[in-house]
Structure formats: structure tokens, C-alpha cells
Design a protein around this motif. Structure first.
Motif, PDB file in Angstrom:
ATOM      1  N   ASP A 160    -101.112  11.453  23.094  1.00  0.00           N
ATOM      2  CA  ASP A 160    -100.328  10.388  22.457  1.00  0.00           C
ATOM      3  C   ASP A 160    -101.226   9.285  21.921  1.00  0.00           C
ATOM      4  N   GLY A 184    -104.903  11.453  20.204  1.00  0.00           N
ATOM      5  CA  GLY A 184    -104.729  12.552  19.258  1.00  0.00           C
ATOM      6  C   GLY A 184    -105.575  13.766  19.565  1.00  0.00           C
ATOM      7  N   ARG A 210     -95.935  16.793  24.287  1.00  0.00           N
ATOM      8  CA  ARG A 210     -95.215  15.827  23.461  1.00  0.00           C
ATOM      9  C   ARG A 210     -95.838  14.462  23.684  1.00  0.00           C
ATOM     10  N   ARG A 211     -95.476  13.501  22.818  1.00  0.00           N
ATOM     11  CA  ARG A 211     -95.879  12.127  23.067  1.00  0.00           C
ATOM     12  C   ARG A 211     -95.201  11.628  24.345  1.00  0.00           C
ATOM     13  N   GLU A 232     -91.548  10.343  19.440  1.00  0.00           N
ATOM     14  CA  GLU A 232     -91.819  11.478  18.575  1.00  0.00           C
ATOM     15  C   GLU A 232     -91.630  11.043  17.130  1.00  0.00           C
ATOM     16  N   GLY A 233     -92.609  11.328  16.286  1.00  0.00           N
ATOM     17  CA  GLY A 233     -92.514  10.936  14.893  1.00  0.00           C
ATOM     18  C   GLY A 233     -93.367   9.732  14.561  1.00  0.00           C
ATOM     19  N   TYR A 234     -93.894   9.038  15.584  1.00  0.00           N
ATOM     20  CA  TYR A 234     -94.825   7.946  15.307  1.00  0.00           C
ATOM     21  C   TYR A 234     -96.101   8.559  14.739  1.00  0.00           C
ATOM     22  N   PRO A 235     -96.551   8.102  13.566  1.00  0.00           N
ATOM     23  CA  PRO A 235     -97.596   8.863  12.869  1.00  0.00           C
ATOM     24  C   PRO A 235     -99.027   8.549  13.274  1.00  0.00           C
ATOM     25  N   HIS A 236     -99.266   7.560  14.135  1.00  0.00           N
ATOM     26  CA  HIS A 236    -100.649   7.158  14.414  1.00  0.00           C
ATOM     27  C   HIS A 236    -101.025   7.420  15.875  1.00  0.00           C
ATOM     28  N   LYS A 240     -99.832  -0.719  12.553  1.00  0.00           N
ATOM     29  CA  LYS A 240     -99.535  -0.460  11.152  1.00  0.00           C
ATOM     30  C   LYS A 240     -98.028  -0.376  11.003  1.00  0.00           C
ATOM     31  N   THR A 273     -94.542   1.071  10.317  1.00  0.00           N
ATOM     32  CA  THR A 273     -93.919   2.390  10.198  1.00  0.00           C
ATOM     33  C   THR A 273     -92.418   2.191  10.283  1.00  0.00           C
ATOM     34  N   LEU A 286     -88.971   4.721  11.255  1.00  0.00           N
ATOM     35  CA  LEU A 286     -88.296   5.989  11.486  1.00  0.00           C
ATOM     36  C   LEU A 286     -86.833   5.618  11.712  1.00  0.00           C
TER      37      LEU A 286
END
Lengths: 175, 192
Positions: free
Chosen positions: B116, B119, B129-130, B135-139, B151, B153, B155
Motif C-alpha cells: 500500500d 508499491g 489489497r491496499r 482501493e483505487g487510490y493511485p499513488h 496529490k 485525486t 474517486l
């Protein structure tokens, strides 16, 4: 035999009638039965619990009925760090509360993000829901929270409740 | 037997794979040269040497160096009362190493946290999984090239983030720079 003088309202002389304004009466009802919704997210929640316990006794102000259901509460006490992961959940719970509803941002984190200038922490809960009273402190002492609740009571007492009621739009007619 | 003896046993068994042990304040650290063989080393340490407790798995971002990632395993034997630290390196291109959940089941959440925040992926992990971000956080926020303020974001219906206002960093006041009130974007100044 000692003579007593009655001060204030005497029902024997004036009858069972009290003259007041609708606003004043409605607001008086409202402000003395605020049911708080504890949104305990961090260490501020511990002070919130202390406020509810016997030493500080939140029930002196008619607010002891902590409800864990948003449907039954009037005032959300956001006590703690609101992370971005929690932010939309807090907003959703606020949306589920019935009007009139109030929000107290308790502590530095709920008010501004506090010391968490970070990628993960919402920088103040007022970015997602309207806040009525901010309480400074990290965490605030129970006296500070009680003072915030008294300030909220004063705010409620000043509200133009009756004129707000008249502003309600009628339901659309059934087709 | 103390930690040095266990370290020597591991080096006898695996030879070239394990570099010379480094000691710092009584703590022994062993570097495992090939990350692909970390499971063998861990399994031996647990079954033969009695390191039955995995206290932590952590990761280091050596930004600008190659290999970029270092994964650190903190071992403890409840029976022998000894700590031992294993570490291994993974390149940025690969960013993957085998899971040790087959050895210690507790590695599950530790490895999820590394995935998480940093990476680095763990091959064969039962549930990668995170664990902290959604889930879906891009960084991957603990990487050195990720800004502290985050940054932006979004969702929808799940979560959003914005960039935190940081001027020079929190609690940092350099001589000659603006003071805390001027740097604090949300601070209000009252006159009089």
C-alpha cells in the motif's frame, strides 16, 4: 409568621398564561434538548467521553442523550482527525441527520487538520459540512467542549426559527 | 546461543547467499543477496533455528540508488529470546519478491502495508489489497518522490484527496523565512 413575597410569575394573579414570542419558545425547547451524535475519530473522543461522565456531567445542559444513530440526533460532535478515507462517511452521516442540525468541530484536527499537514488528512471538516462552533485544543478539555455547547445554545436561541418555518416550500401537488 | 551464533548457522547453511553480518548496538543484520530466495532463508530460520515470531516487515526507499527497495524482516524467537534482522533488496523495475506468508501467516498484513505505502508487490500473497488507503487510490505515499502534502485525486462516492497546504513543511521555520502565521494559509490575523 414569616411573610413571603413571590418574585416573578404568579399564576394566581396572572392566570395560567405565559406571553412570549414563538421564536423564543421554540428555540428554548430546542436548545435545552440537544441530542449529540458522537463522531469520535481520535483522541478527542476520549475527552468527549469525559465530558459525558460524572465529573463534568454534560446532562446539566440537557445534552446527555448521546445517540449513535444520525436519525435521532441534533448535533454532530466531530471529535478527532478526519482522514480522507473517513471524509465521505462523515458527510453521509451528516446528510442522514434530520433538520435542524448542528456541527461542533472539536479540536485542532477537526477544525483545520491540526498538525497533520498530510496527504491523508482532510484539512478541516468545514470543507465538507457546515460547522457552527470550533473548539480549540489538542485535545480540548471537557470544559472547552461544554463552553462550545453553551455557545451553540446561545446561537440556537437567536435563530429566527419561525420565519424559517414559513420559508418551507409546499410539497409538489400529485399528478 | 546468541544472535551471532544463529547468524553463523545461517551463513553455514546458505554460504554465498548471505553477506557478512553487520552488528550495531548488539543487533545483528544479515543481507540476503537474492530476494527470490528469501523464503528459503526464512523457512530455515523458523524451522531449524526457532525464530517463530515475525515481529515486523518494513521497507526502505533508497531513492536515486539501485536497487531502489530494501525489505527488512525483523525476526524473534520466543523460545531462544533472540532478535535477528534479515534484509534484501529489490530493483525498481522488478518491484516484486516472493511472499513469506507461507512461513509466518502474520506477514499477511505487513506485506499488504508495504504494498500500500511503497508499491512493492509480493508474489503468492493470498490477499494483496491496499490496507490503509482505499482501493483505487493511485499513488504510493511513502515513496521518497511522493510529496508530503499529497496529490489531488478523486474517486466519486469513495474518497477524494487534496493537496495539503505546506510551505516549507510543517513545524519548519528557517531563519529569515516567513514566520508561522504568514506560512499558515488558514491562519487569520486580527488587527489591534
Amino acid at each position: 409568621m414569616q411573610e413571603t413575597t413571590e418574585v416573578g410569575y404568579n399564576s394566581k394573579i396572572e392566570g395560567d398564561v405565559i406571553v412570549t414570542q414563538v421564536d423564543a419558545a421554540l428555540n428554548w425547547f430546542r436548545k435545552n434538548s440537544i441530542w449529540p451524535m458522537p463522531m469520535g475519530l481520535a483522541c478527542c473522543a476520549i475527552e468527549l467521553m469525559a465530558t459525558g461522565a460524572s465529573r463534568f456531567d454534560i446532562s446539566r445542559f440537557g445534552m446527555e442523550v448521546m445517540r449513535f444513530s444520525p436519525r435521532q440526533s441534533d448535533c454532530m460532535v466531530v471529535a478527532g482527525t478526519v482522514t480522507y478515507k473517513m471524509a465521505l462517511a462523515v458527510k453521509r452521516i451528516y446528510d442522514q441527520m434530520a433538520e435542524p442540525k448542528y456541527v461542533i468541530a472539536m479540536g485542532a484536527c477537526a477544525s483545520t487538520g491540526g498538525m497533520y499537514r498530510s496527504y491523508s488528512v482532510l484539512q478541516g471538516v468545514d470543507q465538507i459540512i457546515p460547522v457552527d462552533v470550533y473548539v480549540a485544543g489538542c485535545p480540548p478539555r471537557p470544559e472547552a467542549l461544554l463552553d462550545a455547547l453553551l455557545k451553540l445554545q446561545n446561537q440556537i436561541q437567536r435563530e429566527p426559527t419561525f420565519s424559517n418555518l414559513k420559508k418551507l416550500t409546499p410539497l409538489p401537488a400529485k399528478v | 546461543m546468541n544472535a551471532t551464533d544463529y547468524a553463523n548457522k545461517l551463513r553455514e547453511k546458505f554460504g554465498e547467499l548471505i553477506a557478512a553480518s553487520a552488528e550495531f548496538r548488539g543487533e545483528i543484520t544479515l543481507s540476503v543477496a537474492d530476494a527470490e530466495r528469501i523464503v528459503e532463508v526464512c523457512a530455515f530460520a523458523k524451522k531449524e533455528l526457532g525464530f517463530d515470531y515475525l515481529a515486523d516487515v518494513s521497507s526502505i526507499d533508497n531513492y536515486g540508488e539501485d536497487p531502489r527497495w530494501t525489505v527488512v524482516y525483523e525476526l524473534y524467537g520466543i523460545g531462544n529470546g533472540t532478535y535477528l534482522r534479515l534484509k534484501t533488496s529489490v530493483s525498481e523495475e522488478k518491484s516484486e519478491l516472493p511472499t513469506v506468508t507461507t512461513v509466518w501467516r502474520t506477514a499477511d498484513w505487513h506485506e499488504r502495508e508495504i504494498y500500500d505505502m511503497m508499491g512493492v508487490r509480493f508474489r503468492g500473497h493470498p490477499d494483496l489489497r491496499r490496507i490503509i488507503m482505499w482501493e483505487g487510490y493511485p499513488h504510493f505515499p511513502l515513496r521518497k518522490d511522493f510529496p508530503l502534502g499529497g496529490k489531488p485525486t478523486d474517486l466519486p462516492e469513495i474518497a477524494f484527496t487534496k493537496t495539503a497546504p505546506i510551505e516549507g513543511g510543517p513545524f519548519v521555520t528557517a531563519p529569515g523565512s516567513k514566520d508561522a502565521i504568514e506560512r499558515e494559509p488558514r491562519a487569520k490575523t486580527f488587527e489591534g
